[in-house]
Design a protein around this motif. Structure first.
Motif, short mmCIF file in Angstrom:
data_model
loop_
_atom_site.label_atom_id
_atom_site.label_comp_id
_atom_site.label_asym_id
_atom_site.label_seq_id
_atom_site.Cartn_x
_atom_site.Cartn_y
_atom_site.Cartn_z
N VAL A 173 -9.72 8.82 7.63
CA VAL A 173 -8.03 8.97 7.68
C VAL A 173 -7.87 7.33 7.38
N LEU A 174 -8.40 6.61 7.93
CA LEU A 174 -7.95 5.02 7.89
C LEU A 174 -8.31 4.65 6.50
N LEU B 298 -5.59 3.16 4.10
CA LEU B 298 -5.74 1.67 3.44
C LEU B 298 -5.55 2.00 1.91
N GLY B 299 -6.19 2.73 1.52
CA GLY B 299 -6.04 2.94 -0.12
C GLY B 299 -4.48 3.15 -0.32
N GLY B 300 -3.84 4.06 0.27
CA GLY B 300 -2.62 4.29 -0.04
C GLY B 300 -1.42 3.19 0.21
N LEU C 237 1.63 -1.64 -1.59
CA LEU C 237 1.73 -3.04 -1.49
C LEU C 237 1.99 -3.54 -3.13
N TYR C 238 1.10 -2.93 -3.95
CA TYR C 238 0.96 -3.34 -5.42
C TYR C 238 2.56 -3.03 -5.81
#
Length: 342
Positions: A267-268, A272-274, A279-280
């Motif tokens: 889940v983390l 983190l990917g999302g 942020l991008y």
């Protein structure tokens, strides 16, 4: 009252950006005004540590090191790094940008000489990211590879200097390979967390809580179980080495495993990917890019750092922004008063 600060500058970012160039005069005053104080602080720390045994003293007597510089000095320099980052994001004129960047890293060189490299290296990567966001040209893989190689060589050299004053030429030649090998230490920390889950898992929430204080607290070596996963693992593996300033780094994967097991790690990873994608997307705006760049170092260091270190950095960034905002309003007031008196 503050109309004098609303100059009609052209936008320095793509069409979705903001007219942030009007902040630059104030930012330069704040940056170059605090830069000599930053240099004094870094040089004072360097001299103090060199006079007391070198790099390991940083981890055994932090309180003494911090108190070697007056509180007022430490408070003033807190805005130097955020101001520099804002200048790097907002400034488009290369001459001024190069001058600010060179001067900042000259003052930071004493941090590298002490042996502390992670913060500086993370900042270099963040500046590269900001430069590519601002640039209209595509990234070149050769340039990225060259930057990575340079960081490895510099990092390995610093590691040799801080840990072994009797190193031979052969040690320096093979130092980059040793540097790369040691990056697996965080995997080892995760392995320890898996093996000793029953011993460490009861402190998982406590680890996360103390992560939120990380950007504000310069921790002493005095060991308290349950405050920091890296310290707990270090004491578990070799308490004598820990007492001398040696130890393992942290690992966000290990912390997440202790909180939620394998499912928690999955889940983390998805979150983190999302989050990185989000942020991008927010990096397309100049002001948002500044906030993103402020927390990216903590995110980059997560594999060797804390699970919620980025959140602590985000709070610290918010406080820095508040200080800068009030400074900006004061600056505008002074300009208005000066204009009214003419």
């Amino acid at each position: 009252t503050y109309g004098v600060c609303r100059w009609n500058y052209r936008r320095i970012m793509p069409p979705s950006g903001h007219p942030v160039a009007r902040y630059l005069p104030f930012l330069y005053i704040a940056y170059y005004g605090t830069l000599p104080i930053q240099l004094y602080k870094n040089f004072s720390y360097y001299l103090f540590i060199q006079q007391h045994g070198g790099y390991l003293y940083l981890w055994t007597n932090r309180g003494d090191i911090v108190s070697s510089v007056p509180l007022l000095v430490r408070a003033i320099v807190l805005i130097n790094a955020p101001v520099f980052l804002a200048i790097f994001v907002f400034e488009k004129r290369k001459k001024w940008l190069y001058l600010a960047t060179i001067s900042y890293f000259v003052t930071s060189s004493f941090t590298l000489l002490i042996g502390y490299r992670s913060g500086v290296f993370a900042l270099v990567l963040v500046l590269w990211y900001v430069a590519k966001i601002k640039s209209v040209t595509k990234s070149r893989i050769i340039a990225l590879a060259a930057l990575a190689l340079l960081l490895v060589v510099v990092g390995s050299t610093i590691q040799m200097l801080r840990e072994d004053n009797q190193a031979t030429l052969a040690d320096y030649v093979f130092a980059p390979l040793e540097f790369i090998r040691m990056q697996g230490n965080s995997i080892d920390v995760t392995a320890v967390a898996v093996k000793y889950e029953k011993m460490l898992a009861p402190h998982a929430i406590s680890y996360a809580w103390y992560d939120l204080q990380d950007a504000f607290v310069f921790r002493e070596l005095q060991y308290v179980q349950g405050h920091d996963l890296a310290n707990d693992v270090s004491v578990l593996l070799n308490p004598i080495a820990f007492s001398r300033g040696l130890g393992d780094a942290g690992s966000y994967l290990a912390q997440m495993y202790l909180l939620g097991g394998v499912a928690g790690v999955i889940v983390l990873s998805l979150l983190l990917g999302g989050g990185l994608h989000l942020l991008y997307r927010y990096s397309r705006d100049a002001r948002s890019l500044f906030v993103v760049a402020s927390i990216l170092p903590a995110i980059i260091l997560m594999p060797r750092g804390q699970l919620l270190g980025w959140a602590s950095t985000l709070v610290k960034t918010g406080l820095s922004l508040a200080v800068l905002w009030y400074g900006w309003r004061l600056y505008c007031t002074i300009l208005w008063l000066a204009g009214s008196s003419v």
